[in-house]
Design a protein around this motif. Structure first.
Motif, mmCIF file in Angstrom:
data_model
loop_
_atom_site.group_PDB
_atom_site.id
_atom_site.type_symbol
_atom_site.label_atom_id
_atom_site.label_comp_id
_atom_site.label_asym_id
_atom_site.label_seq_id
_atom_site.Cartn_x
_atom_site.Cartn_y
_atom_site.Cartn_z
ATOM 1 N N ALA A 148 0.823 -1.210 0.000
ATOM 2 C CA ALA A 148 0.000 0.000 0.000
ATOM 3 C C ALA A 148 0.857 1.260 0.000
ATOM 4 O O ALA A 148 0.546 2.241 0.658
ATOM 5 N N PHE A 149 1.938 1.198 -0.782
ATOM 6 C CA PHE A 149 2.865 2.318 -0.827
ATOM 7 C C PHE A 149 2.222 3.663 -1.080
ATOM 8 O O PHE A 149 2.382 4.619 -0.328
ATOM 9 N N LYS A 150 1.446 3.766 -2.164
ATOM 10 C CA LYS A 150 0.910 5.073 -2.510
ATOM 11 C C LYS A 150 -0.211 5.474 -1.573
ATOM 12 O O LYS A 150 -0.426 6.651 -1.321
ATOM 13 N N GLU A 151 -0.890 4.495 -0.995
ATOM 14 C CA GLU A 151 -1.930 4.816 -0.010
ATOM 15 C C GLU A 151 -1.306 5.404 1.256
ATOM 16 O O GLU A 151 -1.802 6.393 1.790
ATOM 17 N N TRP A 152 -0.208 4.797 1.725
ATOM 18 C CA TRP A 152 0.475 5.350 2.906
ATOM 19 C C TRP A 152 0.912 6.775 2.630
ATOM 20 O O TRP A 152 0.770 7.662 3.455
ATOM 21 N N LYS A 153 1.467 6.991 1.428
ATOM 22 C CA LYS A 153 1.990 8.310 1.074
ATOM 23 C C LYS A 153 0.890 9.355 1.120
ATOM 24 O O LYS A 153 1.038 10.402 1.741
ATOM 25 N N LEU A 154 -0.244 9.029 0.500
ATOM 26 C CA LEU A 154 -1.357 9.976 0.466
ATOM 27 C C LEU A 154 -1.917 10.203 1.867
ATOM 28 O O LEU A 154 -2.198 11.332 2.276
ATOM 29 N N PHE A 155 -2.051 9.124 2.617
ATOM 30 C CA PHE A 155 -2.583 9.180 3.984
ATOM 31 C C PHE A 155 -1.704 10.055 4.874
ATOM 32 O O PHE A 155 -2.206 10.850 5.674
ATOM 33 N N LEU A 156 -0.376 9.945 4.708
ATOM 34 C CA LEU A 156 0.514 10.708 5.575
ATOM 35 C C LEU A 156 0.671 12.148 5.113
ATOM 36 O O LEU A 156 0.778 13.058 5.917
ATOM 37 N N PHE A 157 0.660 12.371 3.792
ATOM 38 C CA PHE A 157 0.895 13.725 3.269
ATOM 39 C C PHE A 157 -0.353 14.595 3.380
ATOM 40 O O PHE A 157 -0.284 15.742 3.810
ATOM 41 N N ASP A 158 -1.499 14.082 2.982
ATOM 42 C CA ASP A 158 -2.688 14.925 2.924
ATOM 43 C C ASP A 158 -3.961 14.109 3.215
ATOM 44 O O ASP A 158 -4.708 13.760 2.297
ATOM 45 N N PRO A 159 -4.209 13.813 4.490
ATOM 46 C CA PRO A 159 -5.352 12.946 4.831
ATOM 47 C C PRO A 159 -6.713 13.522 4.405
ATOM 48 O O PRO A 159 -7.595 12.750 4.009
ATOM 49 N N ASP A 160 -6.865 14.848 4.442
ATOM 50 C CA ASP A 160 -8.141 15.440 4.029
ATOM 51 C C ASP A 160 -8.426 15.148 2.559
ATOM 52 O O ASP A 160 -9.521 14.754 2.180
ATOM 53 N N PHE A 161 -7.402 15.374 1.732
ATOM 54 C CA PHE A 161 -7.562 15.122 0.305
ATOM 55 C C PHE A 161 -7.815 13.637 0.060
ATOM 56 O O PHE A 161 -8.657 13.256 -0.756
ATOM 57 N N ALA A 162 -7.082 12.795 0.808
ATOM 58 C CA ALA A 162 -7.238 11.344 0.679
ATOM 59 C C ALA A 162 -8.685 10.941 0.943
ATOM 60 O O ALA A 162 -9.272 10.135 0.224
ATOM 61 N N LYS A 200 -16.821 12.974 -8.843
ATOM 62 C CA LYS A 200 -16.945 14.148 -9.711
ATOM 63 C C LYS A 200 -16.592 15.446 -8.984
ATOM 64 O O LYS A 200 -16.805 16.531 -9.504
ATOM 65 N N ILE A 201 -16.060 15.309 -7.756
ATOM 66 C CA ILE A 201 -15.768 16.489 -6.958
ATOM 67 C C ILE A 201 -14.270 16.596 -6.680
ATOM 68 O O ILE A 201 -13.642 15.629 -6.267
ATOM 69 N N GLY A 202 -13.712 17.787 -6.947
ATOM 70 C CA GLY A 202 -12.298 18.027 -6.668
ATOM 71 C C GLY A 202 -12.150 19.003 -5.515
ATOM 72 O O GLY A 202 -12.977 19.894 -5.347
ATOM 73 N N TYR A 203 -11.097 18.832 -4.725
ATOM 74 C CA TYR A 203 -10.931 19.657 -3.536
ATOM 75 C C TYR A 203 -9.495 20.176 -3.467
ATOM 76 O O TYR A 203 -8.548 19.419 -3.608
ATOM 77 N N VAL A 204 -9.369 21.481 -3.291
ATOM 78 C CA VAL A 204 -8.047 22.086 -3.113
ATOM 79 C C VAL A 204 -7.965 22.619 -1.690
ATOM 80 O O VAL A 204 -8.532 23.663 -1.385
#
Lengths: 308, 254
Positions: free
Chosen positions: A158-172, B75-79
């Protein structure tokens, strides 16, 4: 000294501390970017009472069962830290400091009771404090290797999942990654790594196996993937080398030698690491200084030429 | 023909005991760019986060194209706000933009060459292709904001939420971002932007939503962007300082 290496038992034990080091190095990077280095220390100390209670119940030293006891007690510690932090005015570092010492205190107290019980004295439970890899029997080694392999697998799949989870959890979360799920998975792999390591390294020093390789790797790379790989390599080599050194004399604890080995790697990284190592930075600064001095001189002589 | 993309009904949310959103209701039409404006602590970011399920709502309902967020999230993007992440994280600009594609790539799969190309194109659109392999810690604030925008573009969403994308960026970045927003609009996409600079509202946005814990006014910029609405949203203790056609607000009390 080298004849040790030929001993089949030593090789087994070295292999197991190496795979433990690889797992701990990898998960250490996750903890580093989750800013939870101290958490791993709190969890490993919190594991001690669980080990002893499990022993008191089953009255024999079966590593798998002791590890389950350790995991439950570490999770209880994690729960207390979480609960204190969210339900009271106590900050997280205070909650960790308290939980760490209280759980460890209870563990040492229970250990004294267990050592007085029949058979308790020879149980080798004391090894859980400073770590004694040589005390592991073959079934211990197998338990450790299997669990560590699962941890390593989870980190790398889950390499890229860990990366996303650690870098930007809101966006994830926005793109559909379950943050709660990732947190649960993170806690499971962290606690698993800690509890399988405490027999070999000891509850006091286990956290160092997670922290030091990760922070050393940071000095050599700017890529998350490379950082995890390097940290795993440093952890694995320190595990094997430290175990070998401790096996050369009788009764030498394993944990301190593993930690000292990785600390040596850290010292080298701190000074000579290519990313912000102290020496490299100094050299870069001096080169900058020289080139801007040269520029300055050229400008000055150029001006001089014009004015004449 | 202008159908509503977002329906917000009676939404409220709080932080511990402080209620920051109260009875918020509004609709957003397709193909519009809306500025969400209001004073500090008005709940602008909280509104976006609550709509996207990143913050728990107390009451109310939010729907996208008549569906729940869960059904519509592809369909939703977030910045997010630039300051919400640790820019010291060991990765490069292209990698961050590729994160926008993770939802499409699928979990536990490795991004392909094609995905990397898509990410590169998004970076190009933001004028950042020469920084693709630059460490994100070595980018300037404006460049970091462009990377975040590029990541959202890579998502190829229909509806975008942006939290203060123009905060603390230089003039050229502001221009680049606004060009992209206009392009999104002309492609029929819908954009909601948390914005802090009242002066640029009439120039940049066709709709404006005044928020201070609840909605004070909402509609087309030409109609609702009035001194009265600004004064009531920003509180009674504000007074106007007329500087030609510039909007300047000063607090008269502390």
């Amino acid at each position: 000294m080298l004849s040790n290496l030929l001993h089949i038992n030593t090789l087994w034990v070295m292999a197991s501390t190496m795979i433990l080091g690889i797992a701990a190095g990898g998960i250490g990077c996750l903890a580093y970017w989750k800013r939870q280095n101290l958490m791993s220390d709190a969890l490993s100390h919190a594991a001690l009472p669980g080990v002893v209670v499990a022993f008191l119940i089953i009255q024999e030293k079966n590593l798998l069962l002791l590890v389950i006891g350790a995991a439950l007690s570490a999770l209880l510690g994690a729960f207390f830290i979480q609960w204190f932090t969210s339900a009271s005015r106590i900050t997280e570092d205070t909650a960790m400091g308290m939980t760490l010492s209280v759980f460890y205190g209870v563990g040492v107290m229970l250990l004294a009771i267990a050592n007085r019980s029949p058979g308790g004295n020879q149980s080798g439970l004391n090894n859980f404090i400073y770590g004694q890899a040589a005390a592991m029997v073959r079934s211990d080694v197998i338990t450790m290797v299997v669990l560590a392999a699962i941890v390593i697998f989870i980190i790398f799949i889950a390499f890229k999942e860990w990366k996303l989870f650690l870098f930007d959890p809101d966006f994830a979360k926005g793109i559909g990654l379950s943050i709660r799920g990732m947190n649960v998975l993170y806690t499971i792999v962290l606690v698993t790594t800690i509890v399988i390591g405490i027999q070999a390294v000891g509850v006091i020093l286990m956290a160092a196996m997670l922290i030091i390789p990760a922070v050393s790797a940071r000095y050599w790379t700017h890529s998350f993937k490379m950082m995890i790989l390097l940290s795993s390599v440093i952890g694995g080599l320190s595990g094997a080398f430290g175990t070998w050194v401790s096996s050369t004399g009788s009764g030498l604890p394993t944990g301190p030698f593993i930690v000292l080995t990785s600390a040596a790697v850290f010292t080298i990284s701190l000074f000579f690491g290519k990313e912000h190592g102290i020496v490299i930075r100094y050299i870069q600064f001096k080169m900058q200084q020289r080139s801007s001095r040269l520029d300055h001189q050229q400008v000055m002589t150029g001006k001089g030429g014009r004015s004449q | 023909m202008l159908s509503s993309v977002i329906h917000v009904d009676d939404l409220s949310a709080s932080y511990q005991k402080n209620k920051v959103l109260n009875d918020v209701s509004f609709e957003v039409k397709k193909g519009t760019i809306t500025a969400i404006v209001g004073p500090n602590g008005a709940g602008k970011s909280t509104l976006i986060k609550t709509m996207l399920g990143l913050h728990p709502k107390l009451t109310g309902n939010v729907s996208f194209w008549g569906n729940s967020f869960k059904a519509a999230k592809k369909k939703i993007g977030y910045v997010p706000q630039r300051g919400s992440v640790d820019w010291d994280f060991p990765t490069d600009a292209l990698d961050v933009v590729t994160m926008g594609l993770y939802g499409k790539i699928g979990w536990f799969r490795i991004p392909s060459k094609k995905d990397k190309e898509k990410a590169m194109n998004a970076l190009k659109k933001m004028g950042m292709e020469s920084y693709a392999h630059r460490q994100i810690s070595q980018l300037s604030g404006g460049q970091q904001q462009r990377v975040f925008l590029a990541r959202a573009l890579a998502q190829d969403a229909e509806l975008y939420f942006m939290d203060e994308p123009l905060a603390g960026v230089d003039a050229s970045t502001e221009k680049a971002i606004m060009t992209i927003l206009k392009e999104l609009k002309s492609n029929g996409k819908t954009v909601l932007v948390v914005h802090h600079d009242l002066q640029t509202v009439p120039e940049y946005f066709d709709h404006v939503l005044f928020l201070n814990k609840t909605v004070y006014a909402h509609g087309e910029t030409e109609e609702v962007f009035t001194k009265d609405n600004i004064a009531t949203t920003y509180g009674g203790d504000m007074q106007w300082v007329g500087k030609g056609d510039q909007y300047v607000i000063q607090s008269t009390s502390h």
